[in-house]
Design a protein around this motif. Structure first.
Motif, PDB file in Angstrom:
ATOM      1  N   LYS A   1       0.851  -1.199   0.000  1.00  0.00           N
ATOM      2  CA  LYS A   1       0.000   0.000   0.000  1.00  0.00           C
ATOM      3  C   LYS A   1       0.879   1.238   0.000  1.00  0.00           C
ATOM      4  O   LYS A   1       1.767   1.395   0.846  1.00  0.00           O
ATOM      5  CB  LYS A   1      -0.857  -0.039   1.273  1.00  0.00           C
ATOM      6  CG  LYS A   1      -1.920   1.012   1.312  1.00  0.00           C
ATOM      7  CD  LYS A   1      -3.053   0.652   0.387  1.00  0.00           C
ATOM      8  CE  LYS A   1      -4.040   1.766   0.211  1.00  0.00           C
ATOM      9  NZ  LYS A   1      -4.732   1.704  -1.078  1.00  0.00           N
TER      10      LYS A   1
ATOM     11  N   VAL B   1       1.848   5.056   0.713  1.00  0.00           N
ATOM     12  CA  VAL B   1       1.502   6.041   1.745  1.00  0.00           C
ATOM     13  C   VAL B   1       2.132   7.374   1.364  1.00  0.00           C
ATOM     14  O   VAL B   1       3.322   7.435   1.053  1.00  0.00           O
ATOM     15  CB  VAL B   1       2.083   5.662   3.132  1.00  0.00           C
ATOM     16  CG1 VAL B   1       1.600   6.647   4.186  1.00  0.00           C
ATOM     17  CG2 VAL B   1       1.712   4.261   3.506  1.00  0.00           C
TER      18      VAL B   1
ATOM     19  N   TRP C   1      -5.244   9.246   5.634  1.00  0.00           N
ATOM     20  CA  TRP C   1      -6.319   8.292   5.337  1.00  0.00           C
ATOM     21  C   TRP C   1      -5.857   6.872   5.667  1.00  0.00           C
ATOM     22  O   TRP C   1      -6.571   6.116   6.330  1.00  0.00           O
ATOM     23  CB  TRP C   1      -6.705   8.417   3.853  1.00  0.00           C
ATOM     24  CG  TRP C   1      -7.818   7.518   3.451  1.00  0.00           C
ATOM     25  CD1 TRP C   1      -9.162   7.768   3.556  1.00  0.00           C
ATOM     26  CD2 TRP C   1      -7.705   6.210   2.868  1.00  0.00           C
ATOM     27  NE1 TRP C   1      -9.877   6.693   3.083  1.00  0.00           N
ATOM     28  CE2 TRP C   1      -9.009   5.730   2.653  1.00  0.00           C
ATOM     29  CE3 TRP C   1      -6.636   5.397   2.506  1.00  0.00           C
ATOM     30  CZ2 TRP C   1      -9.280   4.484   2.097  1.00  0.00           C
ATOM     31  CZ3 TRP C   1      -6.894   4.152   1.955  1.00  0.00           C
ATOM     32  CH2 TRP C   1      -8.201   3.703   1.748  1.00  0.00           C
TER      33      TRP C   1
ATOM     34  N   LEU D   1       6.040   7.307   0.122  1.00  0.00           N
ATOM     35  CA  LEU D   1       6.489   8.048  -1.062  1.00  0.00           C
ATOM     36  C   LEU D   1       7.278   9.323  -0.729  1.00  0.00           C
ATOM     37  O   LEU D   1       7.865   9.957  -1.607  1.00  0.00           O
ATOM     38  CB  LEU D   1       5.269   8.448  -1.910  1.00  0.00           C
ATOM     39  CG  LEU D   1       4.424   7.283  -2.437  1.00  0.00           C
ATOM     40  CD1 LEU D   1       3.148   7.810  -3.082  1.00  0.00           C
ATOM     41  CD2 LEU D   1       5.227   6.470  -3.437  1.00  0.00           C
TER      42      LEU D   1
ATOM     43  N   ALA E   1       2.312  15.163  -6.833  1.00  0.00           N
ATOM     44  CA  ALA E   1       1.449  14.304  -6.007  1.00  0.00           C
ATOM     45  C   ALA E   1       1.710  14.485  -4.513  1.00  0.00           C
ATOM     46  O   ALA E   1       0.825  14.270  -3.695  1.00  0.00           O
ATOM     47  CB  ALA E   1       1.666  12.841  -6.399  1.00  0.00           C
TER      48      ALA E   1
ATOM     49  N   THR F   1      -1.817  15.067   1.249  1.00  0.00           N
ATOM     50  CA  THR F   1      -1.284  15.460  -0.054  1.00  0.00           C
ATOM     51  C   THR F   1      -2.371  15.468  -1.137  1.00  0.00           C
ATOM     52  O   THR F   1      -3.420  14.832  -0.989  1.00  0.00           O
ATOM     53  CB  THR F   1      -0.179  14.485  -0.498  1.00  0.00           C
ATOM     54  OG1 THR F   1      -0.785  13.196  -0.689  1.00  0.00           O
ATOM     55  CG2 THR F   1       0.939  14.395   0.523  1.00  0.00           C
TER      56      THR F   1
ATOM     57  N   GLY G   1      -2.818  12.033  -2.473  1.00  0.00           N
ATOM     58  CA  GLY G   1      -3.564  11.209  -1.511  1.00  0.00           C
ATOM     59  C   GLY G   1      -5.062  11.430  -1.595  1.00  0.00           C
ATOM     60  O   GLY G   1      -5.838  10.481  -1.639  1.00  0.00           O
ATOM     61  N   VAL G   2      -5.470  12.695  -1.677  1.00  0.00           N
ATOM     62  CA  VAL G   2      -6.921  12.956  -1.685  1.00  0.00           C
ATOM     63  C   VAL G   2      -7.534  12.511  -3.012  1.00  0.00           C
ATOM     64  O   VAL G   2      -8.678  12.063  -3.052  1.00  0.00           O
ATOM     65  CB  VAL G   2      -7.261  14.430  -1.357  1.00  0.00           C
ATOM     66  CG1 VAL G   2      -6.973  15.362  -2.514  1.00  0.00           C
ATOM     67  CG2 VAL G   2      -8.709  14.562  -0.929  1.00  0.00           C
TER      68      VAL G   2
END
Ligand SMILES: Cc1cc2nc3c(=O)[nH]c(=O)nc-3n(C[C@H](O)[C@H](O)[C@H](O)COP(=O)(O)OP(=O)(O)OC[C@H]3O[C@@H](n4cnc5c(N)ncnc54)[C@H](O)[C@@H]3O)c2cc1C
Length: 211
Positions: free
Chosen positions: A27, A29, A34, A52, A73, A110, A113-114
């Motif tokens: 996953k 991150v 979140w 990241l 990002a 970030t 992220g969103v």
């Protein structure tokens, strides 16, 4: 306690390789706002978290020669909110990010992220900003991914109308007040703006798909 390997790639290819290696068990991150919640709730139990934040160059906002913005990002919500470039040229975007959560979350969360957590409950203005960003992509973007733009626009329209219904449900039992009327007026005013833009993008996409 969860048994998770914490990985810190230094480049995008390295991150992609880790993702390929772990598959569904890996996953990504970014800010972790979140991911940490879903880990705590045990809704997600990956073998590896791929952080990241050590990858250089993804935390910049740049203006391109055609006037558009490239937002990395890893740029945080707070950076978008405070960036003079965004404030001057894309006021809606800076105002939208300024409304998310609180300063502590915005300093961490970030843009990547969103967008990637794709929460249907994300702020409707954020969905609107994304939809507005999609219009030039629909018109000038890569022809091979044009159907993705169409699907994206439909998803955003769906997210907006879901949020619109939530506003209705949440306000239903509140006594009549000026504040309640204001919120309903604001919500209603967004409907035609949203629908018109979503339809416009669908038309552009349909036209380009017909070739
Ligand atoms: C207290 C709180 C209040 C909030 N309030 C609001 C609000 O008012 N309005 C609103 O709209 N949102 C709100 N949010 C949601 C918030 O905006 C998101 O949690 C946040 O933007 C996610 O960003 P992140 O960098 O922390 O992502 P992470 O938690 O690190 O990741 C989120 C998801 O995106 C993936 N991901 C992250 N970066 C990338 C990338 N570069 N490439 C591919 N996949 C990636 C991750 O694998 C994960 O699936 C709130 C969150 C919290 C915790």
């Amino acid at each position: 306690m969860l048994d998770i390997t914490w990985l810190r790639p230094k480049t995008i290819p390295e991150a992609l390789q880790m993702l390929a290696e772990y598959g569904d068990e890996g996953k990504l991150v970014a800010g972790g706002t979140w991911v940490s919640l879903v880990l705590k709730q045990r809704l997600l139990m990956p073998s590896a978290l791929i952080y990241l934040g050590d990858i250089p160059g993804l935390d910049r906002i740049e203006q391109l020669p055609d006037g558009s913005l490239r937002i990395g990002a890893l740029v945080t919500h707070r950076t978008v909110e405070l960036s003079p470039l965004v404030r001057e040229h894309f006021t809606l975007l800076s105002e939208t990010f300024a409304t998310v959560a609180n300063v502590r979350v915005r300093c961490q969360a970030t843009v990547g992220g969103v967008l990637c957590d794709a929460d249907y409950a994300s702020d409707p203005p954020a969905a609107l900003a994304a939809l507005q960003a999609m219009e030039p992509v629909a018109a000038k973007g890569n022809a091979n991914s044009i159907s993705d733009v169409g699907v994206g626009a439909l998803s955003l329209a769906c997210a907006f109308h879901g949020a619109r219904m939530n506003v209705e449900i949440n306000l239903k039992d509140l006594p009549e007040s000026e504040e309640k009327s204001r919120m309903l007026r604001e919500r209603d005013a967004m409907v035609p703006v949203f629908d018109e833009l979503a339809n416009k993008i669908q038309n552009i996409v349909q036209e380009r798909m017909r070739g």
